[in-house]
Design an enzyme around this catalytic site. Structure first.
Site, short mmCIF file in Angstrom:
data_model
loop_
_atom_site.label_atom_id
_atom_site.label_comp_id
_atom_site.label_asym_id
_atom_site.label_seq_id
_atom_site.Cartn_x
_atom_site.Cartn_y
_atom_site.Cartn_z
N HIS A 269 0.85 -1.19 0.00
CA HIS A 269 0.00 0.00 0.00
C HIS A 269 0.88 1.24 0.00
O HIS A 269 1.89 1.27 0.69
CB HIS A 269 -0.91 0.02 1.24
CG HIS A 269 -2.08 0.90 1.06
ND1 HIS A 269 -2.01 2.24 1.25
CD2 HIS A 269 -3.33 0.63 0.64
CE1 HIS A 269 -3.19 2.77 0.96
NE2 HIS A 269 -4.02 1.82 0.59
N ASP A 320 -7.94 -5.45 0.46
CA ASP A 320 -8.49 -6.23 -0.65
C ASP A 320 -8.23 -7.73 -0.51
O ASP A 320 -8.93 -8.54 -1.10
CB ASP A 320 -7.88 -5.75 -1.98
CG ASP A 320 -8.39 -4.37 -2.33
OD1 ASP A 320 -9.58 -4.13 -2.14
OD2 ASP A 320 -7.59 -3.53 -2.79
#
Ligand SMILES: CC(C)(COP(=O)(O)OP(=O)(O)OC[C@H]1O[C@@H](n2cnc3c(N)ncnc32)[C@H](O)[C@@H]1OP(=O)(O)O)[C@@H](O)C(=O)NCCC(=O)NCCS
Length: 383
Positions: A269, A320
């Site tokens: 991320h 996710d």
């Protein structure tokens, strides 16, 4: 950034990494503490003890609702769930193999002129708040009934007694969803609702900052979310888990993938260099769901991938990753995972669009020009 680029252009940050592009009171990511707060409230608390409706209200109106406000908000959402027939007509005209992200993007484009506040100017704050509530109410209906339409089924009417999670699950399956399913869906919607100046939210702000309208901002957001480096990662993560198939295959698979310098979808991320706080809670919920369903293989594969990614690359799963196998265990088709993200994120996009418009300035950065200059214009015959 590579050393050469840094030396050459000290003010340039590729991907705008680290660049401050606005001031916001909507959410705060604390990478060191792996924490995410929506308007000062930890997402763990909202996901565990609150609901998506309380979260959406908080994001849009800037405070947690009291009981009367929450009841009123839910009532308005229920009364706004249905969409005009023209939306379904447009969705029916799409090829059956169109990705549901294209369908939901089309759905919002068709919906825009039907909004009772269509004529309102872009900066009409009260109209934007009303539009935001309608958008949040209708997103799940469009995704779920869009899924029915591509299967050749007719859309179903929303049940006014249903909340956002129940409405989506009911319309998608045609059946009354069970409590655990609703709990997982509701938590994932809460965790997906908002995340600062991510690509789709920033794109949405850029669009409304031109004094275009809120629906155009939402359509921009959907187009931006679609890519595998952003919202599309949950679908790619599930395909990867299905490819691995069994925990016994996981170690060899990840060793090979890292050897081949592959990107592992659902990991890493831009903002979290440690753990993604949303993934921490959703992993817990997804694993509980696996135990309840008697299918723990994805949780077991996840453990092996997570351990290897952490020890070898110091990279952690993002939201996710657990969302992918949670949705799979709920029986949701893989290409609906990113559209579910839309159902949640319309609340964050709307909150950002409204914030942008309350103190607007056109967003217009610069690029460094490296092309040719001062060329002589040659006649067509000489080129
Ligand atoms: C999210 C993402 C785009 C962030 O990217 P970023 O901040 O631009 O970071 P980079 O892609 O430049 O990655 C930095 C380094 O970590 C590595 N890395 C980052 N994510 C990785 C992943 N998922 N798998 C393997 N390596 C990864 C990169 O290969 C790079 O290594 P290098 O410096 O040796 O080349 C990136 O982590 C990614 O592509 N993840 C997979 C897609 C995903 O899950 N997206 C959803 C985000 S919520």
């Amino acid at each position: 950034m590579s050393a050469t680029l840094t030396d050459k252009y000290p003010n340039y940050s590729p991907g705008l990494e680290g660049v401050i592009a606005g001031i916001s009171t909507i959410s705060e990511i604390d990478s060191d503490r792996s924490s995410l707060q929506y308007r000062g409230y930890d997402v763990h608390d909202l996901a565990e003890s609150g609901s998506f409706e309380e979260t959406a209200y908080l994001l849009i109106f800037g405070k947690l609702p009291n009981q009367a406000e929450l009841d009123g908000f839910k009532k308005t959402l229920s009364s706004e769930r249905e969409v005009p027939e023209a939306v379904y007509t447009a969705l029916k005209a799409l090829p059956k193999d169109a990705h549901p992200m294209d369908a939901i993007r089309t759905g919002f484009s068709v919906l825009a002129p039907f909004d009772p506040d269509y004529e309102a100017v872009a900066t009409d704050d009260a109209a934007n708040l009303r539009k935001a509530v309608r958008i949040i109410a209708k997103a799940g209906t469009m995704v779920a009934n869009g899924h029915r339409i591509r299967q050749g089924l007719e859309p179903i009417k929303p049940n006014p007694a249903h909340n956002t999670a129940e409405n989506f699950l009911h319309l998608m399956t045609g059946q009354e969803p069970n409590a655990k399913t609703v709990e997982v869906m509701d938590a994932s919607l809460t965790l997906y609702a908002e995340h600062g100046f991510n690509a789709s939210t920033f794109a949405c702000r850029v669009t409304v900052a031109t004094l275009s309208d809120l629906y155009s901002g939402i359509v921009t957001g959907i187009g931006t979310l679609r890519g595998p480096l952003h919202g599309g990662a949950n679908e790619e993560a599930m395909k990867m888990l299905l490819d691995i198939d069994q925990p016994a295959n996981a170690q060899a698979w990840i060793d090979d993938a890292l050897e081949g310098k592959k990107k592992i979808m659902g990991f890493g991320h831009r903002e979290y260099k440690k753990r993604d706080s949303r993934a921490i809670y959703l992993t817990k919920v997804a694993k509980e769901l696996g135990i309840e369903k008697g299918d723990t293989r994805f949780g077991d594969i996840a453990d092996i991938l997570e351990h290897t990614m952490e020890s070898r690359k110091n990279i952690f799963p993002n939201v996710d990753f657990p969302a992918a196998y949670a949705y799979y265990l709920l029986g949701i088709p893989i290409d609906l995972y990113t559209p579910i993200f839309v159902i949640a994120r319309v609340s964050g996009w709307s909150a950002h669009a409204i914030e942008q418009l309350r103190n607007n300035r056109l967003i217009r950065p610069k690029a460094i020009y490296e092309g040719a200059a001062n060329l002589e214009f040659p006649p067509l015959a000489d080129r």
